[in-house]
Design a protein around this motif. Structure first.
Motif, PDB file in Angstrom:
ATOM      1  N   ASP A  30       0.815  -1.223   0.000  1.00  0.00           N
ATOM      2  CA  ASP A  30       0.000   0.000   0.000  1.00  0.00           C
ATOM      3  C   ASP A  30       0.844   1.267   0.000  1.00  0.00           C
ATOM      4  N   VAL A  31       1.990   1.203   0.688  1.00  0.00           N
ATOM      5  CA  VAL A  31       2.808   2.407   0.859  1.00  0.00           C
ATOM      6  C   VAL A  31       4.268   2.057   0.593  1.00  0.00           C
ATOM      7  N   ILE A  32       4.968   2.970  -0.069  1.00  0.00           N
ATOM      8  CA  ILE A  32       6.411   2.771  -0.286  1.00  0.00           C
ATOM      9  C   ILE A  32       7.144   3.885   0.446  1.00  0.00           C
ATOM     10  N   SER A  33       7.922   3.501   1.460  1.00  0.00           N
ATOM     11  CA  SER A  33       8.650   4.525   2.207  1.00  0.00           C
ATOM     12  C   SER A  33      10.135   4.359   1.943  1.00  0.00           C
ATOM     13  N   VAL A  34      10.832   5.484   1.974  1.00  0.00           N
ATOM     14  CA  VAL A  34      12.249   5.459   1.613  1.00  0.00           C
ATOM     15  C   VAL A  34      12.994   6.512   2.426  1.00  0.00           C
ATOM     16  N   ALA A  35      14.237   6.163   2.836  1.00  0.00           N
ATOM     17  CA  ALA A  35      15.074   7.145   3.534  1.00  0.00           C
ATOM     18  C   ALA A  35      15.452   8.225   2.528  1.00  0.00           C
ATOM     19  N   ARG A  36      15.046   9.471   2.819  1.00  0.00           N
ATOM     20  CA  ARG A  36      15.311  10.582   1.883  1.00  0.00           C
ATOM     21  C   ARG A  36      16.522  11.402   2.328  1.00  0.00           C
ATOM     22  N   GLY A  37      17.072  11.106   3.501  1.00  0.00           N
ATOM     23  CA  GLY A  37      18.224  11.819   4.012  1.00  0.00           C
ATOM     24  C   GLY A  37      18.168  11.859   5.517  1.00  0.00           C
ATOM     25  N   PRO A  38      19.188  12.325   6.197  1.00  0.00           N
ATOM     26  CA  PRO A  38      20.471  12.702   5.604  1.00  0.00           C
ATOM     27  C   PRO A  38      21.296  11.465   5.260  1.00  0.00           C
ATOM     28  N   LEU A  68       5.417   4.995  -9.038  1.00  0.00           N
ATOM     29  CA  LEU A  68       4.882   5.472 -10.319  1.00  0.00           C
ATOM     30  C   LEU A  68       4.197   4.320 -11.060  1.00  0.00           C
ATOM     31  N   ALA A  69       4.852   3.154 -11.034  1.00  0.00           N
ATOM     32  CA  ALA A  69       4.299   2.000 -11.756  1.00  0.00           C
ATOM     33  C   ALA A  69       3.067   1.444 -11.057  1.00  0.00           C
ATOM     34  N   GLY A  70       3.101   1.394  -9.702  1.00  0.00           N
ATOM     35  CA  GLY A  70       2.034   0.705  -8.980  1.00  0.00           C
ATOM     36  C   GLY A  70       0.981   1.616  -8.387  1.00  0.00           C
ATOM     37  N   GLY A  71       1.248   2.918  -8.363  1.00  0.00           N
ATOM     38  CA  GLY A  71       0.270   3.872  -7.824  1.00  0.00           C
ATOM     39  C   GLY A  71       0.231   3.915  -6.305  1.00  0.00           C
ATOM     40  N   GLN A  72       1.229   3.324  -5.624  1.00  0.00           N
ATOM     41  CA  GLN A  72       1.232   3.374  -4.153  1.00  0.00           C
ATOM     42  C   GLN A  72       1.593   4.769  -3.657  1.00  0.00           C
ATOM     43  N   ARG A  73       1.219   5.024  -2.403  1.00  0.00           N
ATOM     44  CA  ARG A  73       1.628   6.285  -1.794  1.00  0.00           C
ATOM     45  C   ARG A  73       3.114   6.221  -1.471  1.00  0.00           C
ATOM     46  N   LEU A  74       3.793   7.348  -1.678  1.00  0.00           N
ATOM     47  CA  LEU A  74       5.233   7.445  -1.428  1.00  0.00           C
ATOM     48  C   LEU A  74       5.433   8.253  -0.150  1.00  0.00           C
ATOM     49  N   VAL A  75       6.277   7.761   0.748  1.00  0.00           N
ATOM     50  CA  VAL A  75       6.574   8.515   1.976  1.00  0.00           C
ATOM     51  C   VAL A  75       8.088   8.632   2.126  1.00  0.00           C
ATOM     52  N   GLY A  76       8.587   9.864   2.097  1.00  0.00           N
ATOM     53  CA  GLY A  76      10.015  10.103   2.330  1.00  0.00           C
ATOM     54  C   GLY A  76      10.255  10.194   3.823  1.00  0.00           C
ATOM     55  N   VAL A  77      11.234   9.437   4.299  1.00  0.00           N
ATOM     56  CA  VAL A  77      11.453   9.322   5.739  1.00  0.00           C
ATOM     57  C   VAL A  77      12.799   9.939   6.129  1.00  0.00           C
ATOM     58  N   ASN A  78      12.799  10.661   7.251  1.00  0.00           N
ATOM     59  CA  ASN A  78      14.042  11.175   7.820  1.00  0.00           C
ATOM     60  C   ASN A  78      14.756   9.992   8.487  1.00  0.00           C
ATOM     61  N   HIS A  79      15.933   9.669   7.980  1.00  0.00           N
ATOM     62  CA  HIS A  79      16.688   8.509   8.464  1.00  0.00           C
ATOM     63  C   HIS A  79      16.951   8.594   9.979  1.00  0.00           C
TER      64      HIS A  79
END
Ligand code: KG4
Ligand code: ZN
Length: 367
Positions: free
Chosen positions: A73-81, A99-110
């Motif tokens: 459902d959700v794709i989260s990724v460490a966006r920094g630092p 983009l391909a799957g239409g999931q929500r993207l969440v950028g996470v503070n590492h």
């Protein structure tokens, strides 16, 4: 809600899946051996290695979990630092999937993720005092919620883990050397008069570990023959330490230096954390202490934080050592927490290298 987490900020490629706040499975690959040859992380090599591994690691995680992309459902990724090139590999991969799957993207503070990871093991109690002690950071935060972190103290020079690694290098121990100092330091009692508790004789909440590093270097110069004669490979040292006996040829002063240096770091963290608790209003205002980052795996640091929490009558969240160092579960869990509050990012999510302030630029989904 099922959330995939992607971590690639430094030299670990790691992915994990969290479902309704519980860890489903995780994969991780460390590049420590590659960078050990250079005595530190080489950014260009790190990003190439992430790029080589990330696709196949994602496939193997999904296969192990019996899931397809459509089950996320959700794709989260460490966006920094972190290292920009390394972060871009993870963020690019996450954006491609979203983009391909239409999931929500969440950028996470590492850094926030390191502290929030404790919630995978025990329910976090806020407001909390967060103590982040890693290879790149030594931060004290007031944490009011998974989204609201206020920085109240930080290092002015070396991070705690960096100090461990630099002292380990002086001793010719393998890189990263924090855990070897930890192990060797258990073979002696610390001499508390040997090294200072740096930058504590003031009234602020910041840290400075560079003076401590210099004190160790000065001591080693005055006591020649303490450091190993030549750099030792990790496998050699590990094999020798397994028997819990001093490796042959190692100076008896080596455990003493490790124990005394380690105690100086642990005492310094104790002093500043205690001061931060008092400054923030003590038990009436703060309900728990969370300690995270690679140095939170250190046994003397764990003991002194346990002592502090007991003295102050606070809950202590001390994640198990595997959750303290970089991992994918902390990103997946933080992504899940934020997405559960309706927060996410667009595909314009920016990647933030070390030194840039990470903005609170979530899009709030009213539904
Ligand atoms: O959080 P982390 O995995 O990576 C980041 O910096 O984000 O922390 C790595 C740091 C290294 O400096 C390593 O030497 C240190 O954590 N470390 C330790 C121990 N285990 C890892 N330092 C002291 N004692 C340990 N047991
Ligand atoms: Zn980290």
């Amino acid at each position: 809600m099922r959330c995939l987490g992607i971590e690639s900020s430094c030299d670990e490629t790691a992915l994990a899946i969290v479902d309704d706040g519980r860890l489903v499975d995780a994969v991780m690959s460390t590049q420590a051996e590659l960078h050990a040859l250079f005595g530190g992380v080489v950014p260009e090599l790190a990003s190439r290695e992430h790029y080589r591994l990330i696709g196949r690691m994602f496939d193997s995680l999904m296969l192990r979990c019996g899931l397809g992309v459509q089950d996320i459902d959700v794709i989260s990724v460490a966006r920094g630092p972190g290292l920009l090139g390394s972060l871009l590999v993870g963020v690019g991969f996450a954006k491609g999937l979203a983009l391909a799957g239409g999931q929500r993207l969440v950028g996470v503070n590492h850094l926030h993720a390191h502290l929030l990871a404790a919630g995978l093991e025990h329910r976090l109690v806020f407001p909390a005092l967060g103590v982040l002690v890693s290879g790149g950071h030594t931060h004290l935060y007031r944490i009011d919620s998974p989204r609201n972190f206020t920085l109240v103290g930080r290092t002015l020079d070396d991070a705690a883990g960096e100090a461990f690694d630099k002292v380990a290098k002086m001793l010719n121990l393998p890189y990263p050397g924090g855990r070897f100092i930890d192990v060797l330091g258990h073979m002696a009692d610390p001499d508390d008069s040997m090294f200072p508790r740096p930058y504590t004789d003031n009234d602020n909440l910041d840290f400075s570990f560079s003076g401590l590093k210099t004190a160790v270097s000065t001591w080693l110069k005055a006591h020649g023959g303490t450091a190993l004669a030549a750099p030792l490979a990790e496998s050699e040292l590990q094999a020798m330490l397994q028997n819990n006996v001093l490796p042959s040829g190692m100076s008896a002063d080596m455990p003493l230096v490790c124990a005394s240096f380690n105690a100086a770091v642990a005492d310094t963290l104790y002093i500043k954390t205690r001061r931060a608790l008092q400054r923030l209003g003590g038990r009436g205002q703060i309900r728990s202490v969370v300690v995270a980052g690679g140095v939170a795996a250190n046994s003397r640091v764990r003991t002194s934080m346990q002592r502090l929490a007991a003295e102050e009558g606070l809950h202590l969240h001390l994640p198990s050592p595997a959750l303290c160092t970089d991992n994918g579960a902390m990103i997946a869990y933080t992504g899940w927490l934020l997405a559960s509050e309706g927060l996410h990012h667009s595909l314009e999510l920016e990647t933030m290298p070390r030194g840039r302030v990470i903005p609170d630029d979530y899009i709030h989904d009213a539904h």
